[in-house]
Design a protein around this motif. Structure first.
Motif, PDB file in Angstrom:
ATOM      1  N   CYS A   1       9.554   6.842   6.013  1.00  0.00           N
ATOM      2  CA  CYS A   1       9.295   8.183   6.863  1.00  0.00           C
ATOM      3  C   CYS A   1       9.326   7.689   8.444  1.00  0.00           C
ATOM      4  O   CYS A   1       9.305   8.580   9.257  1.00  0.00           O
ATOM      5  CB  CYS A   1       8.257   8.733   6.551  1.00  0.00           C
ATOM      6  N   GLY A   2       8.980   6.385   8.859  1.00  0.00           N
ATOM      7  CA  GLY A   2       8.817   6.217  10.204  1.00  0.00           C
ATOM      8  C   GLY A   2       7.363   6.556  10.900  1.00  0.00           C
ATOM      9  O   GLY A   2       7.310   6.482  11.775  1.00  0.00           O
ATOM     10  N   TYR A   3       6.359   6.716   9.703  1.00  0.00           N
ATOM     11  CA  TYR A   3       5.003   7.083  10.426  1.00  0.00           C
ATOM     12  C   TYR A   3       4.025   5.806  10.256  1.00  0.00           C
ATOM     13  O   TYR A   3       4.335   4.979   9.332  1.00  0.00           O
ATOM     14  CB  TYR A   3       4.473   8.306   9.662  1.00  0.00           C
ATOM     15  N   TYR A   4       3.000   5.818  11.096  1.00  0.00           N
ATOM     16  CA  TYR A   4       2.149   4.847  11.042  1.00  0.00           C
ATOM     17  C   TYR A   4       0.840   5.577  11.744  1.00  0.00           C
ATOM     18  O   TYR A   4       0.926   5.983  12.664  1.00  0.00           O
ATOM     19  CB  TYR A   4       2.586   3.624  11.966  1.00  0.00           C
ATOM     20  N   LYS A   5      -0.152   5.460  10.932  1.00  0.00           N
ATOM     21  CA  LYS A   5      -1.595   5.941  11.043  1.00  0.00           C
ATOM     22  C   LYS A   5      -1.373   7.286  11.364  1.00  0.00           C
ATOM     23  O   LYS A   5      -2.157   7.843  12.476  1.00  0.00           O
ATOM     24  CB  LYS A   5      -2.117   5.107  12.333  1.00  0.00           C
ATOM     25  N   GLY A   6      -0.442   8.018  10.580  1.00  0.00           N
ATOM     26  CA  GLY A   6      -0.558   9.448  10.945  1.00  0.00           C
ATOM     27  C   GLY A   6       0.406  10.074  11.853  1.00  0.00           C
ATOM     28  O   GLY A   6       0.468  11.273  12.283  1.00  0.00           O
ATOM     29  N   LYS A   7       1.040   9.104  12.841  1.00  0.00           N
ATOM     30  CA  LYS A   7       1.851   9.525  13.960  1.00  0.00           C
ATOM     31  C   LYS A   7       3.366   8.998  13.572  1.00  0.00           C
ATOM     32  O   LYS A   7       3.516   7.978  13.149  1.00  0.00           O
ATOM     33  CB  LYS A   7       1.291   8.866  15.263  1.00  0.00           C
ATOM     34  N   GLU A   8       4.310   9.819  14.252  1.00  0.00           N
ATOM     35  CA  GLU A   8       5.653   9.369  13.751  1.00  0.00           C
ATOM     36  C   GLU A   8       6.110   8.476  15.003  1.00  0.00           C
ATOM     37  O   GLU A   8       5.957   8.639  15.923  1.00  0.00           O
ATOM     38  CB  GLU A   8       6.691  10.582  13.855  1.00  0.00           C
TER      39      GLU A   8
ATOM     40  N   VAL B   1       0.787  -1.394   0.019  1.00  0.00           N
ATOM     41  CA  VAL B   1       0.055  -0.051   0.124  1.00  0.00           C
ATOM     42  C   VAL B   1       0.772   1.150  -0.019  1.00  0.00           C
ATOM     43  O   VAL B   1       2.165   1.343   0.397  1.00  0.00           O
ATOM     44  CB  VAL B   1      -1.131   0.026   1.220  1.00  0.00           C
ATOM     45  N   GLU B   2       0.348   2.414  -0.370  1.00  0.00           N
ATOM     46  CA  GLU B   2       1.056   3.580  -0.588  1.00  0.00           C
ATOM     47  C   GLU B   2       1.099   4.326   0.821  1.00  0.00           C
ATOM     48  O   GLU B   2      -0.032   4.468   1.240  1.00  0.00           O
ATOM     49  CB  GLU B   2       0.538   4.388  -1.673  1.00  0.00           C
ATOM     50  N   CYS B   3       2.265   4.841   1.412  1.00  0.00           N
ATOM     51  CA  CYS B   3       2.047   5.542   2.655  1.00  0.00           C
ATOM     52  C   CYS B   3       1.758   7.028   2.254  1.00  0.00           C
ATOM     53  O   CYS B   3       1.923   7.772   1.399  1.00  0.00           O
ATOM     54  CB  CYS B   3       3.621   5.685   2.987  1.00  0.00           C
ATOM     55  N   PRO B   4       0.533   7.270   3.420  1.00  0.00           N
ATOM     56  CA  PRO B   4       0.086   8.511   2.975  1.00  0.00           C
ATOM     57  C   PRO B   4       0.866   9.887   3.318  1.00  0.00           C
ATOM     58  O   PRO B   4       0.649  10.891   2.713  1.00  0.00           O
ATOM     59  CB  PRO B   4      -1.180   8.673   3.866  1.00  0.00           C
ATOM     60  N   GLN B   5       2.030   9.604   4.036  1.00  0.00           N
ATOM     61  CA  GLN B   5       3.017  10.607   4.319  1.00  0.00           C
ATOM     62  C   GLN B   5       4.036  10.914   3.328  1.00  0.00           C
ATOM     63  O   GLN B   5       4.055  11.928   2.752  1.00  0.00           O
ATOM     64  CB  GLN B   5       3.742  10.315   5.470  1.00  0.00           C
ATOM     65  N   CYS B   6       4.785   9.626   2.689  1.00  0.00           N
ATOM     66  CA  CYS B   6       5.878   9.837   1.620  1.00  0.00           C
ATOM     67  C   CYS B   6       5.478   9.270   0.646  1.00  0.00           C
ATOM     68  O   CYS B   6       6.467   9.160  -0.327  1.00  0.00           O
ATOM     69  CB  CYS B   6       7.200   9.503   2.515  1.00  0.00           C
ATOM     70  N   HIS B   7       4.382   8.542   0.478  1.00  0.00           N
ATOM     71  CA  HIS B   7       3.972   8.008  -0.681  1.00  0.00           C
ATOM     72  C   HIS B   7       4.849   6.827  -1.282  1.00  0.00           C
ATOM     73  O   HIS B   7       5.130   6.663  -2.551  1.00  0.00           O
ATOM     74  CB  HIS B   7       3.726   9.040  -1.952  1.00  0.00           C
ATOM     75  N   VAL B   8       5.521   6.033  -0.535  1.00  0.00           N
ATOM     76  CA  VAL B   8       6.342   4.958  -0.621  1.00  0.00           C
ATOM     77  C   VAL B   8       5.656   3.797  -0.513  1.00  0.00           C
ATOM     78  O   VAL B   8       4.867   3.715   0.497  1.00  0.00           O
ATOM     79  CB  VAL B   8       7.809   4.982   0.225  1.00  0.00           C
ATOM     80  N   LEU B   9       5.610   2.817  -1.465  1.00  0.00           N
ATOM     81  CA  LEU B   9       4.996   1.349  -1.232  1.00  0.00           C
ATOM     82  C   LEU B   9       5.515   0.701  -0.058  1.00  0.00           C
ATOM     83  O   LEU B   9       6.769   0.607   0.242  1.00  0.00           O
ATOM     84  CB  LEU B   9       5.073   0.675  -2.461  1.00  0.00           C
TER      85      LEU B   9
END
Length: 58
Positions: A47-54, A29-37
């Motif tokens: 980017c180290g994010y999960y569900k909008g939190k770092e 799936v595409e990461c909503p923060q950095c758009h990496v698969l």
């Protein structure tokens, strides 16, 4: 009730059982923060994010 007429050979038995051993590509799936698969439900490696939190500082 159905009863087999003949004994199933070892080869036929192994062919039938081995038919379901398939290699499957991982779902991405595409990461909503950095758009990496990334793999779903995991911290993003980019980017180290999960569900909008770092979670992991990068």
């Amino acid at each position: 009730m159905g009863v087999p007429k003949r004994r199933m050979s070892k080869q036929k038995k192994r062919q039938r059982r081995g038919a379901n051993w398939k290699i499957e590509a991982p779902k991405l799936v595409e990461c909503p923060q950095c758009h990496v698969l990334t793999v779903p439900h995991q911290v993003c490696a980019g980017c180290g994010y999960y569900k909008g939190k770092e979670i992991v500082a990068k």
